[in-house]
Design a protein around this motif. Sequence first.
Motif, mmCIF file in Angstrom:
data_model
loop_
_atom_site.group_PDB
_atom_site.id
_atom_site.type_symbol
_atom_site.label_atom_id
_atom_site.label_comp_id
_atom_site.label_asym_id
_atom_site.label_seq_id
_atom_site.Cartn_x
_atom_site.Cartn_y
_atom_site.Cartn_z
ATOM 1 N N THR A 1170 -2.563 -32.263 -43.508
ATOM 2 C CA THR A 1170 -3.865 -31.609 -43.396
ATOM 3 C C THR A 1170 -4.820 -32.433 -42.542
ATOM 4 N N GLY A 1171 -4.639 -33.754 -42.546
ATOM 5 C CA GLY A 1171 -5.587 -34.577 -41.797
ATOM 6 C C GLY A 1171 -5.039 -35.103 -40.499
ATOM 7 N N ALA A 1172 -3.962 -34.461 -39.993
ATOM 8 C CA ALA A 1172 -3.291 -35.021 -38.810
ATOM 9 C C ALA A 1172 -4.256 -35.221 -37.652
ATOM 10 N N SER A 1173 -5.169 -34.253 -37.429
ATOM 11 C CA SER A 1173 -6.032 -34.372 -36.249
ATOM 12 C C SER A 1173 -6.977 -35.565 -36.399
ATOM 13 N N VAL A 1174 -7.457 -35.808 -37.632
ATOM 14 C CA VAL A 1174 -8.343 -36.960 -37.847
ATOM 15 C C VAL A 1174 -7.569 -38.253 -37.621
ATOM 16 N N ILE A 1175 -6.340 -38.303 -38.161
ATOM 17 C CA ILE A 1175 -5.529 -39.522 -38.023
ATOM 18 C C ILE A 1175 -5.280 -39.805 -36.544
ATOM 19 N N ARG A 1176 -4.965 -38.748 -35.784
ATOM 20 C CA ARG A 1176 -4.710 -38.951 -34.355
ATOM 21 C C ARG A 1176 -5.988 -39.379 -33.642
ATOM 22 N N ALA A 1177 -7.111 -38.726 -33.975
ATOM 23 C CA ALA A 1177 -8.358 -39.030 -33.275
ATOM 24 C C ALA A 1177 -8.731 -40.486 -33.457
ATOM 25 N N PHE A 1178 -8.549 -41.006 -34.677
ATOM 26 C CA PHE A 1178 -8.912 -42.397 -34.937
ATOM 27 C C PHE A 1178 -7.815 -43.360 -34.519
ATOM 28 N N GLY A 1179 -6.662 -42.803 -34.042
ATOM 29 C CA GLY A 1179 -5.573 -43.667 -33.609
ATOM 30 C C GLY A 1179 -4.932 -44.429 -34.751
ATOM 31 N N ARG A 1180 -4.766 -43.769 -35.911
ATOM 32 C CA ARG A 1180 -4.200 -44.467 -37.067
ATOM 33 C C ARG A 1180 -2.765 -44.020 -37.314
ATOM 34 N N HIS A 1181 -2.151 -43.473 -36.257
ATOM 35 C CA HIS A 1181 -0.824 -42.874 -36.382
ATOM 36 C C HIS A 1181 0.179 -43.828 -37.010
ATOM 37 N N SER A 1182 0.296 -45.027 -36.416
ATOM 38 C CA SER A 1182 1.361 -45.924 -36.890
ATOM 39 C C SER A 1182 1.059 -46.475 -38.281
#
Length: 1542
Positions: A1170-1182
């Motif tokens: 659900t929060g994938a876009s936020v995680i990507r925007a903040f660059g917290r993917h890894s």
Amino acid sequence: MERLCGPELPFWVANQTLHTDQPDLPVCFQLSVLSWLPCIYLWAVSPLYIFYLKKNNKGYIMMSIMNRFKTVFGLLLWVVCWTDLFYTFHETQQGMSQPPIFFITPLVMGMTMLLATFLIQFERLRGVQSSGILFIFWFLSVLCAIVPFRSKILLASSQVEVTDTLRFTTFYFYFGLVVLELILCCFNEKPPLFSNVVTDPNVCPESTAGFLSTITFWWFTSLAVKGFKMPLEAKDLWSLNQRDSSKAMVPKLLKEWEKEQAKSKSKQNLSNDVVYSKPPPSANNHTGGENGTSPEEVEVLLSNPKSVPRRPSFLRSLVRAFGPYFLIGSAYKLLQDVITFVNPQLLRMLISFIKQKGVPDWWGYSLAFLMFFTAFLQTLILHQHFQYCFITGMHVRTALIGAIYRKSLVITNAAKRSSTVGEVVNLMSVDAQRFVDLTTFLNMLWSAPLQIMLALYFLWQNLGPSVLAGVAVMILLIPFNAVIAMKSRAYQVEQMQHKDSRIKLMNEILNGIKVLKLYAWENSFKEKVLAIRQKELNVLKKAAYLGALSTMAWTSAPFLVALTTFAVYVTVDKNNILDAEKAFVSLSLFNILRFPLNMLPQVISSLVQTSVSLKRIQNFLSHDELDPNSVDRKNAASDFSVSVVNGKFTWAKEDSPVLRDINVLVPQGSLLAVVGHVGCGKSSLISALLGEMEKLEGDVSIRGSVAYVPQQAWIQNATLRDNILFGKAYNEQKYGCVLEACALTPDLEVLPGGDMTEIGEKGINLSGGQRQRVSLARALYSDADVYLLDDPLSAVDAHVSKHIFDNLIGPEGALKGKTRILVTHGISYLPQVDNIVVMVDGRVSEMGSHQELLKQNGAFAEFLRNYALEDMIEDEAPEEMIHDEDLFPEDTLSNHIDMVDTEPGINEAKRKFIRQISIISADGETPKSRSVRRHGCSQRKHPEPQEKKQPQGMEKLIQAETTETGRVKLKVYLEYAKAVGLLLSVLICILYGCQSAAAIGANIWLSEWTNDALKNHTEDNVNMRVGVYAALGITQGVLVMISSFTLAMGNIGAARKLHHNLLANKLQTVQSFYDTTPIGRILNRFSKDIFVIDESLPSTVLMFLFTFFVSLSTMIVIISSTPIFAVVIAPLAFVYIFVQRFYVATSRQLKRLESVSRSPIYSHFSETVTGASVIRAFGRHSAFVCMSDMKVDENQKSYYPGIVSNRWLGVRIEFIGNCIVLFAALFAVTGKNDLSPGLVGLSVSYALQVTMSLNWMVRMTSDLENNIVAVERVKEYSETETEAPWEIEEKKPNPDWPMQGNVDFHNYSVRYREGLDLVLKNLTLSVKGGEKVGIVGRTGAGKSSMTLCLFRLLEAAEGEISIDDIKISQIGLHDLRSKLTIIPQEPVLFSGTLRMNLDPFEKYSDDEVWNVLEHSHLRKFVSNQPAKLEMECSEGGENLSVGQRQLVCLARALLRKTRILVLDEATAAVDLETDDLIQSTIRTQFEDSTVFTIAHRLNTIMDYTRVLVLDKGEIAEFDTPSNLLSQRGIFYGMAKDAGLVL
């Protein structure tokens, strides 16, 4: 051989070996076969082994004393062997020529010893701590040397002096050294230097375990002991082996998968190159035409239909990644299959040994030990195979979850739309689990046919073609079983549906339990639940009939097969005699057959299911991924920090573009507002900037890092602080500023743990506004360069949003100097922004500053005109609201509870635990619909300071759930037996006993029948023999069916009883229980525990009884044939119980830990999706990938010991089983003269199959203990404290009571629960019938408590209430509650028809109902519905507006039309209009009733007869409104605040 040994030393002498009491092997045999066997083994294995060691280097081990000894002994052995060789040369020179064998053997053995010594050193250099290869070599050497050892001594004792002294001496040297080497080989070397083992505090002992320890799983014992002493906890578990961790497994699979994908792409490109001369256009280069494909290419494409791209095969990557490891397990399986068939052959030899008289005894003993040895070997090999399979399964699961998680973070939005979050979580849980289940038995696909073929081959040898009859029966049973399986699957689905609807209803009942009690509606709902439950039990009953049939088929199958085979065998030909050998060997072969035949269909169906899962996972992993390069993050050249040039964006390639011709340039540090009507593409623009959309053409660039605040705030299940820090380091000063700017400081004071409060899933225990502000705080804290704010101010209140704009977003806020893009609907802020972009239908229609756009008088000006009106209305909100700037009561949690006026003590605690309660309402409806709300003004001005923060150590409101650890009490089993019925329980046990007796009877009859063969081939009574055998067997089948059916009926009866008691008790439980117990915990009893009692428990009990009686009958048979066996039983039983207790204690706890650690994986995953876009925007993917891996590893950490515990148990229990075989055979040999071959066959063949049932019996005991806990938990909640009886016959009031409606409180006090303070203190007042009384007072003054007392939801602490001179404490609750009516503050509706919601007992006619709807202003709405009164209300009345729900509650009250009405005024959700409707209806319809109103808006009660002002639980003022105003007391103060007096 004669060439080698010469004529004097024959190779084989029958008289010397078989036909003597002192057997011995000839010298030639000793020198050749026995000496060469270990050598051949070592030379055969070492090339492979050396190659393996070359590949796997673990670092070298320091030379230890032990290693030096091993090496020295190896060299000594070489010297000893070659001494023999040189001695032979010496003899030849002396003229005593020896046969060639004396040269060859020492030469070969010497070379082998050198090889062994080399291996010892090579292993040390490669870091091998314990060598299996060498252990087997030394073991074989010792085994082979035992024969010469004995024969040399025999020889020496028979001769006067030893002839060949040197060889005699060297041999004993050799023997001693080999034994020493074997002993040394059992010990472990130190771990290699520089290995990473040491760093880990709790390393798994498996990595350092020796060979013996590994094959017997001895290294697990330490954990079993620990688990037996005290229940295991997560900290006791070993850390995961490196090879099993996500870090090792996921990349392994992904590497193969990427290769696969690359391959299929390159194949595609190859075919493409053939098709056109120029390469296909690249995805990023959008110059050519609209979509980048020119017309001529399209034609070529059409003309070549063959170039369909090959889809990358996920199966292939799985096989590549995990196949090799799995194959080792398969090799073990092959070995085990072959060894399985050795024992029946040995049994045959044993029976023939018993038959023949005068055979030397040692032959029998060696057979017995051989049987034991093969069985033991088979055990070890089988469990190694299982270990490999299970670990493969575990690896596959780890890798799949990792791959799916990583993929879900990068898939495009189009792909995301094709599968819901639930479906993807299912891929992870259900589909990955299918792979685990399949790998365990995947080898059966080839092993089952192999076993069947081998068994049939041996049977054919035994009985000839008659076997075919038996096989035919087996084949016929397969479709029978298949049909049963299909039917029972259908029943299961049906049962699940009933269960779901029952749980849904229970959920509503528990959520609205207070309302049910107030309306006295419990019985109606109880009937509804029981009706569903009845359907559920009916399905269970049908399933039980089927179950009984399939159990019968399963137990009788081997018998039917044996019966047909033997019957055919003896009737086909008069010369066919059924003797013990044939009968019992065939029986044991049939028993072997039973397993593969049962497994094959299961494996195949599991394979089919898994292939579906494989397709689903493959499709998911093949989805398109977001293009990381669609947004240029590097751009350093331009002056603009955000620029979009000629942008054209769409959500999915195949859709039409959502945004066209976008040109936006945002200068560094400016604030840009994006406005426009709903759905014009404002949020899409933000997504496009984040790279979430498909870019069709144009360029997007953003300079620097990005922070993003989505429209729907995304909150993690972590502490509030973690949500704000989001992986950044904690800096107190910065953090404080952030909280201040986002207006979160007042909220922290309200939350129980301040900023360390744990936030539930989806931020469930925060209000909408709080969530949005936390989301803003996260962005502010991240200190990025560019801020994308997607309408963050919509969820918060007007004055809060003003604060946020001023302190955070606006020109003077914390973000000044940063680039900000703000999507907003708030017009009031537009004058303060630098630039405004106006969007219309996915295009930018205007752009400029506020002034410029107003001058243009275009779309923007029109937009302003539309919205300004609404804004004006908003601004007229009374000034007092904004009076209190520092505390935003609007939007803090405090309010959401103030409305449930409860005394302060509970208030605090409720706040603390609203979280536990709310996590359950997982759809994210928050408890108390927390929309933005405006209260009346009565309690606005002085939000009362909380008297005191809850003192530490005050009792918690919600107690932690108790989990039972340790053993289950015997009482619980008795409780269950009682629920089944004691007589029935005894009957079931007797039936099981009879069934076992019939089985034993049939087999004893068979052994008698086979003994006929000895006497004198009596074919005369063949028919009688066959007939009785058949009768006994069929009786057994019928008894099995009856007993399993009776058992099922008993279980269903028990399930019905337990559920009924639970339900009855829960509907009568006191209200305070529901205040202190989260609903989820009660629901769990109704769902999980009842499910266990319905389904898992019966099958467990069935299997337990079955295995128990099989094991018992085995003991009986063996003891009856060889009574001396009884001596051995005691020690074996002791060991058995000992092992079983260890296992059960440990495995139970491991299962618990595993299931506790499993759910975080899935909840973290659905949160991520659900929060994938936020995680990507903040660059917290890894970072998130890492978190997921850790959670998976944490789960595998408890799963792995769980697997091993089963292997550990298996090896030990099967060892006991093997001992039983050994002793049965040994005692048969000792008592050979008194025993008939039939009896021996009987007892040994029983012993051969006991292992299986012993093993299952422990598992079942363990499952039984795990499952019986459900009975305990249900029982616990069936015995909670209940309220007073619903009806008391002798105290029943008149049907038309109360006539007047006088209410008297006499010296009345009440408290919520034992041990809490009084809420109402010594109230004394009397109200005449027909009076209208308003009750007012500050929050927590006890207003609601007073009404609850009328309904006796709270029982008096002292004093009493009487209505029309009847004391309400003396009559039944239903009699009382059905005569009062309440319109509650929060409208509660149940799912069902509207009619049912108004009148669940169907007491009133339709006309009356319509009439009531007329008065409650719902008639128009309802008559417009197609279903009219039968209109379905969804759960919680979701499909009605809040105002309509409130009106439905009014209609309920009108329908009951009692003399006393309590109105708890709705503050929150109802608009003023509805409120006026309700008030006017009450004034007209309840003219002559006594009305109590708890008022929040004072203007509603200004015309009441009297007003009661409560303060801290006591009466402060009680008089007419006009008198109270003139007294200028509390009431006057409240009226002044509300602006009712000047």
